[in-house]
Design an enzyme around this catalytic site. Structure first.
Site, PDB file in Angstrom:
ATOM      1  CB  SER A 220      -1.012   0.048   1.132  1.00  0.00           C
ATOM      2  OG  SER A 220      -2.094   0.938   1.059  1.00  0.00           O
ATOM      3  CG  ASP A 448      -6.273  -2.940  -3.856  1.00  0.00           C
ATOM      4  OD1 ASP A 448      -6.763  -2.427  -2.802  1.00  0.00           O
ATOM      5  OD2 ASP A 448      -5.052  -3.280  -3.744  1.00  0.00           O
ATOM      6  CG  HIS A 477      -5.379  -3.083   0.396  1.00  0.00           C
ATOM      7  ND1 HIS A 477      -4.811  -2.541  -0.889  1.00  0.00           N
ATOM      8  CD2 HIS A 477      -4.797  -2.438   1.529  1.00  0.00           C
ATOM      9  CE1 HIS A 477      -3.907  -1.441  -0.552  1.00  0.00           C
ATOM     10  NE2 HIS A 477      -4.050  -1.498   0.837  1.00  0.00           N
TER      11      HIS A 477
END
Length: 511
Positions: A220, A448, A477
């Site tokens: 991320s 996502d 994710h």
């Protein structure tokens, strides 16, 4: 209302996860950190970190770094790092640094989290795996703006703006938030929380570990940090894996607005799941009916909140529960309770059952305080890049995205405290450097929520031949270890262990 704020606190925890130095200072004077290399005294980790890591045993230590790299003699801060050391000297290659995302995610127990989750033992043999609290977080000079669950600022995702007036009202809230952060910054750390400075910290840690190069695995927001490190220190980067990419070395307004695209692309997976279970949850017999249920519930709560639980909270919680399929049943249960007219007590109970560790975004630790997480998210995001300052710009963006991405666009495009951030940027955002070794493996699910697939494509274009993109036909994710796709797992493990980069971009079918 106190009870409504209790729901808000749970919702906030569920979504708390995504600069004028001269150019010569971007990477620091050559060899400077090597001459003043600190030694790390490894010892027992703090009790809560050790408990979170169990049964894996981690070592912890600290590394001093300049608070301000433009003034390296002007004061230092201590960063706490952790280590899960390789026990096979014949296979050990070096260090693998981790970052769980955020900005604002604690990573001290992340080496153990990955080990406990089943990261291949070959990876643990190949590397000393290094976790850390990056500057500002947890035990690394933590910052706090003074946010509370009862206050108006309790999540790093803006609330859904039902109309122009909601944007104007939110602007007043976030202006006070920016001022509050400046007033609370007694130690002067906030303006130095940037992705560039954190990348410099990584290089200080590398030097302290006695390594010429370091490998890196970031999830991320950790992909922005890894991209910055590989660009600022290409010759010191070894094998770099960037998982669930935001698309650059920083989170900007475009990146935030892509959250709404991620919802639109990921929601159909939940809608199909719920439609197949209509007899149990009653949310719709087809995906289209499930989508209509979403809008019906949100609009009902916009008009008449349920004891403080409004349409914005429904949208925000839906956003966070779409992170992984394992949360679909909880989301369906929550919707079912609202659809049947359940009371706020039931809603609070359901929301409280889901914590941030369920998201699979790499934030595996017992989290720092909500105040600490939100403060770091703001400081890094606002310091990294210039944000629009006109409220009209946000009103226009909200109107555009409400029409373009009706499920969540009017939230992701809403105004942030960055519009009123009181600190001047010390330097420009880190520019992607495509002139370096071909050592960057990008891994990205096709669907996502906070980091849609386009983020991987953007970074692939920017790194050009330095990188390869592995696109995975999956939803959620986090891919490597956090997901369950065998092709993605095998491809990434081969690269980390053997250095085998795909010759071309690769596609991993669902499996």
């Amino acid at each position: 209302m106190t009870r409504g704020r209790g729901i808000r606190r749970s919702a906030a925890l569920a979504v708390a996860l995504g600069l004028g130095l001269s150019g010569s200072l971007v990477a620091g004077p050559a060899g400077a950190e090597e001459k003043e290399r600190p030694s790390i005294r490894w010892g027992t980790c703090p009790e809560d970190v050790a408990a979170e890591a169990a049964p894996v045993v981690l070592e912890c230590g600290t590394v001093p770094v300049p608070k301000d790299y433009a003034d390296p003699d002007g004061g230092r801060i201590e960063l706490m790092i952790s280590r899960l050391a390789s026990t096979d000297p014949d296979k050990r290659r070096g260090t693998l640094m981790l970052n769980p995302g955020g900005p604002g995610g604690s990573g001290l127990s992340q080496p153990a989290f990955l080990a406990n989750r089943g990261i291949p033992s070959e990876v643990l043999d190949t590397y000393d795996v290094i976790g850390m609290d990056t500057r500002g977080i947890g035990r690394s000079a933590p910052v706090a703006c003074g946010f509370t669950p009862e206050g108006p600022y309790f999540a790093n995702i803006p609330p859904y703006a039902v109309d122009d007036a909601a944007v104007t009202a939110r602007a007043k809230v976030v202006k006070k938030v920016a001022e509050q952060c400046a007033e609370r910054d007694k130690d002067g750390v906030l303006p130095h929380l940037t992705t560039a400075n954190t990348a410099r910290d990584l290089d200080r840690i590398r030097a302290a570990l006695g390594e010429e190069r370091t490998s890196f695995l970031g999830y991320s927001y950790g992909t922005a940090l890894g991209a910055a490190y590989a660009s600022m220190f290409p010759e010191r980067s070894d094998r770099i894996v960037l998982d669930s990419n935001i698309g650059d070395t920083h989170l900007d307004r475009d990146g935030m607005r892509r959250f709404a695209l991620g919802v639109e692309q990921t929601f159909p997976d939940f809608a199909r799941w719920a439609a197949a279970r209509h007899d149990s949850y009653g949310l719709g017999r087809t995906p289209a009916e499930v989508r209509r249920t979403y809008f019906t519930l949100a609009e009902r709560l916009d008009e008449k909140p349920l004891d403080g639980f409004d349409g914005g909270m429904l949208r925000q919680i839906t956003f966070s529960f779409l992170f992984k399929e394992v949360q679909y049943s909880k989301l369906a249960q929550l919707w079912q309770t609202m659809k049947s007219g359940g009371d706020a007590k039931d809603l609070r109970t359901l929301v409280a059952r889901s914590g941030p560790a369920d998201q699979g975004d790499g934030t595996a630790d017992t989290p720092p305080s909500l105040d600490n997480q939100l403060s770091v998210f703001l400081a890094v995001s606002c310091n990294d890049v210039k944000w629009p300052t006109s409220v009209d710009t946000y009103r226009k963006g909200v109107a555009e995205d409400r029409a373009r991405y009706p499920m969540f666009g009017a939230a992701a495009a809403n105004i942030l405290p960055c519009a009123f951030w009181p600190y001047a940027r010390a330097e420009k955002p880190v520019a992607i450097d495509d002139d370096g070794p071909r050592n960057i493996l990008l891994v990205q699910n096709l669907r996502d929520v906070p980091t849609p697939h386009v983020g991987g494509k953007l970074l692939r274009q920017k790194f050009a031949d330095r990188s390869r993109l592995v696109s995975v036909d999956d939803s959620g994710h986090g891919v490597y270890v956090y997901g369950d796709n065998p092709c993605a797992l095998n491809t990434t493990t081969r690269y980390l262990v053997d250095g085998k980069m795909p010759k071309m971009d690769a596609f991993c079918p669902a499996g």
